[in-house]
Design an enzyme around this catalytic site. Structure first.
Site, PDB file in Angstrom:
ATOM      1  N   ASP A   1       0.854  -1.185   0.000  1.00  0.00           N
ATOM      2  CA  ASP A   1       0.000   0.000   0.000  1.00  0.00           C
ATOM      3  C   ASP A   1       0.891   1.237   0.000  1.00  0.00           C
ATOM      4  OD1 ASP A   1       1.106   0.249   2.523  1.00  0.00           O
ATOM      5  OD2 ASP A   1      -0.787   0.227   3.610  1.00  0.00           O
TER       6      ASP A   1
ATOM      7  N   ASP B   1       1.414   4.713   2.397  1.00  0.00           N
ATOM      8  CA  ASP B   1       1.028   5.280   3.691  1.00  0.00           C
ATOM      9  C   ASP B   1       1.393   6.761   3.778  1.00  0.00           C
ATOM     10  OD1 ASP B   1       0.477   2.568   5.148  1.00  0.00           O
ATOM     11  OD2 ASP B   1       2.489   2.325   4.321  1.00  0.00           O
TER      12      ASP B   1
ATOM     13  N   ASP C   1      -3.284   4.313   2.826  1.00  0.00           N
ATOM     14  CA  ASP C   1      -3.607   4.631   4.221  1.00  0.00           C
ATOM     15  C   ASP C   1      -3.299   6.091   4.493  1.00  0.00           C
ATOM     16  OD1 ASP C   1      -4.422   2.089   4.941  1.00  0.00           O
ATOM     17  OD2 ASP C   1      -2.474   1.498   5.765  1.00  0.00           O
TER      18      ASP C   1
HETATM   19  P1  8DG Z   1       4.172  -2.620   3.008  1.00  0.00           P
HETATM   20  O1  8DG Z   1       2.994  -1.712   3.040  1.00  0.00           O
HETATM   21  O2  8DG Z   1       5.100  -2.307   1.902  1.00  0.00           O
HETATM   22  O3  8DG Z   1       3.779  -4.056   3.043  1.00  0.00           O
HETATM   23  O4  8DG Z   1       5.034  -2.404   4.344  1.00  0.00           O
HETATM   24  P2  8DG Z   1       4.790  -1.328   5.473  1.00  0.00           P
HETATM   25  O5  8DG Z   1       4.468   0.007   4.888  1.00  0.00           O
HETATM   26  O6  8DG Z   1       5.932  -1.409   6.401  1.00  0.00           O
HETATM   27  O7  8DG Z   1       3.537  -1.929   6.231  1.00  0.00           O
HETATM   28  P3  8DG Z   1       2.128  -1.282   6.597  1.00  0.00           P
HETATM   29  O8  8DG Z   1       1.235  -2.433   6.924  1.00  0.00           O
HETATM   30  O9  8DG Z   1       1.633  -0.360   5.551  1.00  0.00           O
HETATM   31  O10 8DG Z   1       2.384  -0.511   7.947  1.00  0.00           O
HETATM   32  C1  8DG Z   1       3.124   0.693   8.015  1.00  0.00           C
HETATM   33  C2  8DG Z   1       3.323   1.095   9.432  1.00  0.00           C
HETATM   34  O11 8DG Z   1       2.111   1.497  10.004  1.00  0.00           O
HETATM   35  C3  8DG Z   1       3.860  -0.031  10.301  1.00  0.00           C
HETATM   36  O12 8DG Z   1       4.955   0.449  11.026  1.00  0.00           O
HETATM   37  C4  8DG Z   1       2.789  -0.344  11.259  1.00  0.00           C
HETATM   38  C5  8DG Z   1       1.996   0.931  11.276  1.00  0.00           C
HETATM   39  N1  8DG Z   1       0.607   0.729  11.617  1.00  0.00           N
HETATM   40  C6  8DG Z   1      -0.376   0.040  10.970  1.00  0.00           C
HETATM   41  N2  8DG Z   1      -1.526   0.101  11.658  1.00  0.00           N
HETATM   42  C7  8DG Z   1      -1.261   0.845  12.747  1.00  0.00           C
HETATM   43  C8  8DG Z   1      -2.014   1.281  13.819  1.00  0.00           C
HETATM   44  O13 8DG Z   1      -3.194   0.994  13.917  1.00  0.00           O
HETATM   45  N3  8DG Z   1      -1.381   2.052  14.748  1.00  0.00           N
HETATM   46  C9  8DG Z   1      -0.067   2.396  14.621  1.00  0.00           C
HETATM   47  N4  8DG Z   1       0.502   3.155  15.563  1.00  0.00           N
HETATM   48  N5  8DG Z   1       0.666   1.997  13.618  1.00  0.00           N
HETATM   49  C10 8DG Z   1       0.088   1.235  12.702  1.00  0.00           C
HETATM   50  O14 8DG Z   1      -0.215  -0.531   9.896  1.00  0.00           O
HETATM   51 MN    MN Z   2       2.699   0.290   3.789  1.00  0.00          MN
HETATM   52 MN    MN Z   3      -0.413   0.663   5.627  1.00  0.00          MN
END
Ligand code: 8DG
Ligand code: MN
Ligand code: MN
Length: 385
Positions: A204, A206, A309
């Site tokens: 995704d 972020d 996100d």
């Molecule tokens: P990707 O998308 O490439 O697979 O990897 P990523 O960007 O590292 O994973 P991600 O699932 O998009 O998560 C990004 C960061 O956001 C990760 O450090 C965890 C954090 N995160 C969530 N949900 C929540 C939440 O509800 N609260 C907090 N504090 N952090 C969160 O994904």
């Molecule tokens: Mn991500």
């Molecule tokens: Mn994410």
């Protein structure tokens, strides 16, 4: 060997937040199998086991060279009996029988396919597996009751399981920037998650959004979402309000690692303007399940679904939010564990509380948070634990 030829001992700290973990490392042939076992443990909701495999893998990611023999591992932390057994097998036989049979197992493959649907967690996937379902298509054929997120997840299954490229992330950054600037001039937007850590692809994109004037960011998300929706850029969105303003508790210790920021889990409709080969068009029309897309295809343009996100933070919490949303997930876990176990502090994406001093420690940058925690600063590109 002569003294100058002696390989220096590797000093490996035991918390992942005490070490530098680059994105590209030398031990994927070991970490990838260990992470299969971690994932499988998550599928059976065995968190302790999963964490043990993830910590082992993270130690190997931080090594300066490829592991060749077991004796190179003797001074390393976090390597449990089970992980060592797996590593030994791979070093000796080229593969681990446990990992390979896990990979091939019907349960692992079904859980992978079912949790690969946006909106489906391990609990739901497991229930479906026990009911005999194996793939997203089975969900449609058996007429499973799906919530809105899951419906979007099934509908855009192929797109959402196609890695997002950095190029696509840049295009989406521009869109988000335009949306945010249109509804709140002066707002600050940063790319977080894997792309901030230097990843080439992600599942995704972020973003974290704030405004230097504290309070200006309140109730911002619905405005951003409206703007995006009016432009026809959203296929799905679910906005969650800031649960922090309403709550009477202090900012630290939110339930689990979920935070209370105003946030939006969305699926963007990303235009793919340049279609220069037939195979590319075919690939995306094969993906399509809607008449909508067929029309786009005929009009010469095409699009794909991308998970995005969005998180909004007050300026005073921005440093904590940035650190908390940059990841990796294991790095975040280890930071919180370090804070609690080694420093008597409580770290969240909102704040840092010092139990000894009984007060919150303020920070305007990630560097200051590392300093409060007594840690050497680790830049995002080295947080790939
Ligand atoms: P990707 O998308 O490439 O697979 O990897 P990523 O960007 O590292 O994973 P991600 O699932 O998009 O998560 C990004 C960061 O956001 C990760 O450090 C965890 C954090 N995160 C969530 N949900 C929540 C939440 O509800 N609260 C907090 N504090 N952090 C969160 O994904
Ligand atoms: Mn991500
Ligand atoms: Mn994410």
């Amino acid at each position: 060997p002569k003294p100058c030829e002696v390989t220096p001992a590797i000093i490996m700290k035991s918390y992942a937040c005490q070490r530098r973990t680059p994105l590209k490392h030398h031990n994927s042939f070991l970490t990838e199998p260990l992470e299969i076992l971690a994932e499988n443990a998550e599928f059976s909701e065995n968190e302790g086991r999963s964490l043990a495999f993830r910590r082992s893998a993270a130690v190997l990611k931080a090594l300066p060279r490829a592991v060749r023999a077991m004796d190179e591992l003797k001074d390393l932390p976090c390597l449990g009996e089970h992980s060592l057994r797996v590593i030994k097998e791979i070093l000796e036989d080229g593969a681990s029988s446990e990992v390979e049979s896990t990979r091939q197992s019907e349960q692992f493959q079904a859980m992978k396919a079912l949790t690969g649907v946006f909106g489906v967690g391990v609990r739901t996937a497991d229930r479906w597996f026990r009911e005999g379902l194996r793939s997203p298509l089975d969900l449609i054929h058996t007429g499973q009751k799906l919530n809105h997120a899951q419906q979007a997840g099934v509908q855009h299954y192929n797109d959402l399981n196609t890695p997002v490229t950095k190029k696509e992330a840049t295009v989406i950054s521009d869109i988000v920037e335009r949306a945010v600037k249109a509804v709140l001039p002066g707002a600050i937007i940063i790319l977080t998650g894997g792309f901030r850590r230097g990843k080439e692809v992600g599942h995704d994109v972020d973003f974290l959004i704030t405004h230097p004037e504290e309070g200006a960011e309140e109730r911002l998300m619905p405005k951003i979402v409206n703007w995006l929706d009016e432009q026809g850029l959203l296929l799905y969105q679910k906005t969650t309000r800031n649960s922090y303003l309403e709550s009477k508790e202090g900012p630290a210790r939110p339930p689990s690692n979920m935070d209370r920021f105003e946030r939006c889990f969305s699926i963007f409709k990303l235009e793919q303007t340049k279609v220069n080969s037939d195979t590319q068009v075919e690939a995306s029309s094969y993906n399509s399940s809607t008449t909508d897309r067929t029309e786009e295809y005929h009009s010469g343009s095409t699009w794909r679904a991308v998970r995005v996100d969005l998180v909004v933070s007050p300026y005073s919490q921005f440093a904590f939010a940035t650190l908390g949303w940059t990841g990796s997930k294991l790095f975040e876990r280890e930071l919180r564990r370090w804070a609690g176990q080694e420093k008597g502090m409580s770290l969240s994406s909102h704040a840092l509380y010092d139990s000894k001093q009984q007060r919150y420690l303020q920070a305007n940058s990630e560097e200051e948070i590392f300093t409060h925690l007594g840690l050497e600063y680790i830049p995002p590109s080295e947080r790939n634990a």
